[in-house]
Design a protein around this motif. Structure first.
Motif, PDB file in Angstrom:
ATOM      1  N   ALA A   1       0.891  -1.350  -0.076  1.00  0.00           N
ATOM      2  CA  ALA A   1       0.065  -0.194  -0.086  1.00  0.00           C
ATOM      3  C   ALA A   1       0.746   1.186   0.034  1.00  0.00           C
ATOM      4  N   GLU A   2       0.331   2.446  -0.381  1.00  0.00           N
ATOM      5  CA  GLU A   2       0.686   3.713  -0.233  1.00  0.00           C
ATOM      6  C   GLU A   2      -0.173   4.497   0.526  1.00  0.00           C
ATOM      7  N   PHE A   3       0.380   5.335   1.282  1.00  0.00           N
ATOM      8  CA  PHE A   3      -0.441   6.246   2.222  1.00  0.00           C
ATOM      9  C   PHE A   3       0.077   7.819   1.977  1.00  0.00           C
ATOM     10  N   GLN A   4      -0.647   8.691   1.655  1.00  0.00           N
ATOM     11  CA  GLN A   4      -0.216  10.121   1.748  1.00  0.00           C
ATOM     12  C   GLN A   4      -0.860  11.211   2.759  1.00  0.00           C
ATOM     13  N   PRO A   5      -0.090  11.701   3.562  1.00  0.00           N
ATOM     14  CA  PRO A   5      -0.182  12.636   4.623  1.00  0.00           C
ATOM     15  C   PRO A   5      -0.637  13.939   4.082  1.00  0.00           C
ATOM     16  N   ASN A   6      -0.412  14.270   2.624  1.00  0.00           N
ATOM     17  CA  ASN A   6      -0.671  15.507   2.053  1.00  0.00           C
ATOM     18  C   ASN A   6      -0.267  16.888   2.727  1.00  0.00           C
ATOM     19  N   SER A   7       1.295  16.441   3.205  1.00  0.00           N
ATOM     20  CA  SER A   7       1.804  17.696   3.890  1.00  0.00           C
ATOM     21  C   SER A   7       3.050  18.205   3.245  1.00  0.00           C
ATOM     22  N   PHE A   8       3.464  19.331   3.482  1.00  0.00           N
ATOM     23  CA  PHE A   8       4.865  19.785   3.023  1.00  0.00           C
ATOM     24  C   PHE A   8       6.056  19.298   3.820  1.00  0.00           C
ATOM     25  N   GLU A   9       5.898  18.670   5.061  1.00  0.00           N
ATOM     26  CA  GLU A   9       6.929  17.991   5.730  1.00  0.00           C
ATOM     27  C   GLU A   9       6.366  17.178   6.741  1.00  0.00           C
ATOM     28  N   ASN A  10       7.053  16.004   6.788  1.00  0.00           N
ATOM     29  CA  ASN A  10       6.740  14.930   7.812  1.00  0.00           C
ATOM     30  C   ASN A  10       7.653  15.244   8.921  1.00  0.00           C
ATOM     31  N   HIS A  11       7.088  14.761  10.198  1.00  0.00           N
ATOM     32  CA  HIS A  11       8.034  14.987  11.512  1.00  0.00           C
ATOM     33  C   HIS A  11       8.286  13.271  12.050  1.00  0.00           C
ATOM     34  N   GLN A  12       7.219  12.647  12.242  1.00  0.00           N
ATOM     35  CA  GLN A  12       7.368  11.394  12.791  1.00  0.00           C
ATOM     36  C   GLN A  12       6.158  10.236  12.306  1.00  0.00           C
ATOM     37  N   LEU A  13       6.756   8.975  12.079  1.00  0.00           N
ATOM     38  CA  LEU A  13       5.719   7.869  11.928  1.00  0.00           C
ATOM     39  C   LEU A  13       5.708   7.095  12.994  1.00  0.00           C
ATOM     40  N   ALA A  14       4.309   6.863  13.249  1.00  0.00           N
ATOM     41  CA  ALA A  14       3.820   6.016  14.165  1.00  0.00           C
ATOM     42  C   ALA A  14       2.815   4.861  13.824  1.00  0.00           C
ATOM     43  N   VAL A  15       3.270   3.802  14.490  1.00  0.00           N
ATOM     44  CA  VAL A  15       2.577   2.351  14.049  1.00  0.00           C
ATOM     45  C   VAL A  15       2.214   1.928  15.549  1.00  0.00           C
ATOM     46  N   SER A  16       1.059   1.450  15.532  1.00  0.00           N
ATOM     47  CA  SER A  16       0.616   0.673  16.635  1.00  0.00           C
ATOM     48  C   SER A  16       1.431  -0.647  16.761  1.00  0.00           C
ATOM     49  N   ALA A  17       1.824  -1.319  18.130  1.00  0.00           N
ATOM     50  CA  ALA A  17       2.380  -2.278  18.249  1.00  0.00           C
ATOM     51  C   ALA A  17       2.046  -3.822  17.560  1.00  0.00           C
ATOM     52  N   ASN A  18       0.621  -3.675  17.398  1.00  0.00           N
ATOM     53  CA  ASN A  18      -0.080  -4.780  16.741  1.00  0.00           C
ATOM     54  C   ASN A  18       0.059  -4.620  15.206  1.00  0.00           C
ATOM     55  N   GLY A  19       0.495  -3.426  14.616  1.00  0.00           N
ATOM     56  CA  GLY A  19       0.572  -3.189  13.244  1.00  0.00           C
ATOM     57  C   GLY A  19      -0.700  -2.902  12.687  1.00  0.00           C
ATOM     58  N   ARG A  20      -1.830  -2.512  13.458  1.00  0.00           N
ATOM     59  CA  ARG A  20      -3.256  -2.188  12.902  1.00  0.00           C
ATOM     60  C   ARG A  20      -3.481  -0.819  12.288  1.00  0.00           C
TER      61      ARG A  20
END
Length: 363
Positions: free
Chosen positions: A169-188
């Motif tokens: 998959a691909e996901f788009q935050p639609n932002s000029f700049e990203n700061h941090q990625l967060a993923v729940s520990a169960n991968g959901r």
């Protein structure tokens, strides 16, 4: 000095340059690191307090920017800085050659983020997801295969399967700049702290026949300025964000989003209450298995109670910017201590990886 702090456990030595990332094995017995000296290291931390824990290293042809464990404790997923400014992804498996064990790529995918460089990577193995789901009595999350989630600095991110390195998959935050990625520990759940005030949340969906999709399922709406850091609770039922509007918010994400039910803020704290100066915002956060949130500000780590929002402890963790911070996947028994504790691993440009106890065990 950090080594004399009451929460200090150990320093993992041997790195010759900036340590870009750290990752725990699903069983919490191994710690992997990615270093600018073009090596991945695999530390045996069965005994967290051992002054010189044994480690094995994987020599690489490029600088590793991120690292995680595959679907067992013997395989490593690594993201590399390519030339030109692109990112490559590879799965390393151990091979026995006589008395020596070497790690060699099982597969490699080039330019996985197009012409963008990696900001952050989170790997969730199938074993880790199943363990989290079992402990929280949840049927959601990854059921097979495992995923690596990668985010670029200025554009979008991608989800890759661990088994064959296939782009899911691909996901788009639609932002000029990203700061941090967060993923729940169960991968959901996936979310991105970015230049926008609203935080988008995607769900990685698996069914009986495997991967189904990664739709955007909800937004965290309430901040009035860009969000610099974010993290999920281990089971994904809550999230925490910190924004330039001067607030930290804890959200309830266990909502019926398919009925358009929005996440609600369950706790709002002014960062000034944490003794942060005007304009200062936590740069990175991680939510531990005991409910403690670790938040980075410069060379310091603030430990925050997720229920009250109160700061439990502040420590000067490193002598350079902190590059990565990850909690142990479960509570850890240390020596003769009666109660297990949550353990945080942090890395820095100061060439050190340090282990810390959560302050909650002292309450």
């Amino acid at each position: 000095m950090a080594a004399h702090h009451a929460l200090f456990i150990n320093t993992l030595k041997g790195h010759a340059d900036t340590v870009n990332a750290v990752a725990w094995s699903p069983d919490g017995k191994l710690l992997a690191t990615a270093c600018d000296d073009m090596q991945l290291r695999l530390f045996d931390i069965h005994d967290l307090t051992h002054p010189n824990p044994k480690f094995k290293w994987v020599k690489t042809l490029q600088i590793p920017l991120g690292v995680g464990f595959g679907n067992d404790n013997n395989s490593l997923i690594a993201a590399f800085r390519g030339i030109p400014d692109v990112c490559h992804l590879a799965l390393y498996l151990p091979h026995k050659r006589g008395k020596e064990i070497t790690w060699e790529p099982q597969w490699q995918k080039d330019a996985v983020l197009g012409r963008e460089q990696l900001l952050d990577m989170v790997v969730v193995s199938s074993n880790q997801a199943q363990a989290i789901n079992s402990s929280s009595n949840s049927s959601n999350g990854i059921t097979s295969g495992g995923v690596a989630v990668l985010l670029s600095h200025k554009k979008g991110g991608k989800v890759y399967g661990l088994a064959e390195g296939s782009a899911l998959a691909e996901f788009q935050p639609n932002s000029f700049e990203n700061h941090q990625l967060a993923v729940s520990a169960n991968g959901r759940f996936i979310c991105v702290a970015s230049f926008t005030a609203d935080v988008m949340v995607w769900e990685v969906q698996f069914g009986r026949e495997g991967y189904k999709g990664t739709p955007r399922v909800m937004d965290l709406k309430g901040h009035t300025s860009q969000v610099l850091s974010a993290a999920f609770s281990p089971d994904g039922s809550k999230a925490v964000t910190a924004s330039k509007d001067g607030t930290l918010r804890v959200w309830n994400t266990a909502v019926r989003y398919h009925l358009q039910e929005d996440p609600k803020t369950v706790l709002k704290v002014q960062l000034s209450q944490h003794q942060l100066s005007q304009g200062q915002v936590y740069e990175r956060m991680a939510w531990g298995p005991d409910g403690t949130i670790a938040a980075v500000l410069g060379q310091h780590i603030h430990f925050i109670d997720s229920s009250s929002g109160q700061v439990l402890e502040v420590l000067h963790a490193h002598d350079g910017p902190i590059t990565s911070m990850v909690w142990s996947p479960q509570l850890v028994h240390m020596g003769s201590a009666a109660e297990p504790v949550a353990v945080l691993a942090s890395s820095s440009t100061d060439r050190r990886v340090r282990l810390w106890k959560s302050p909650k065990q002292r309450q």
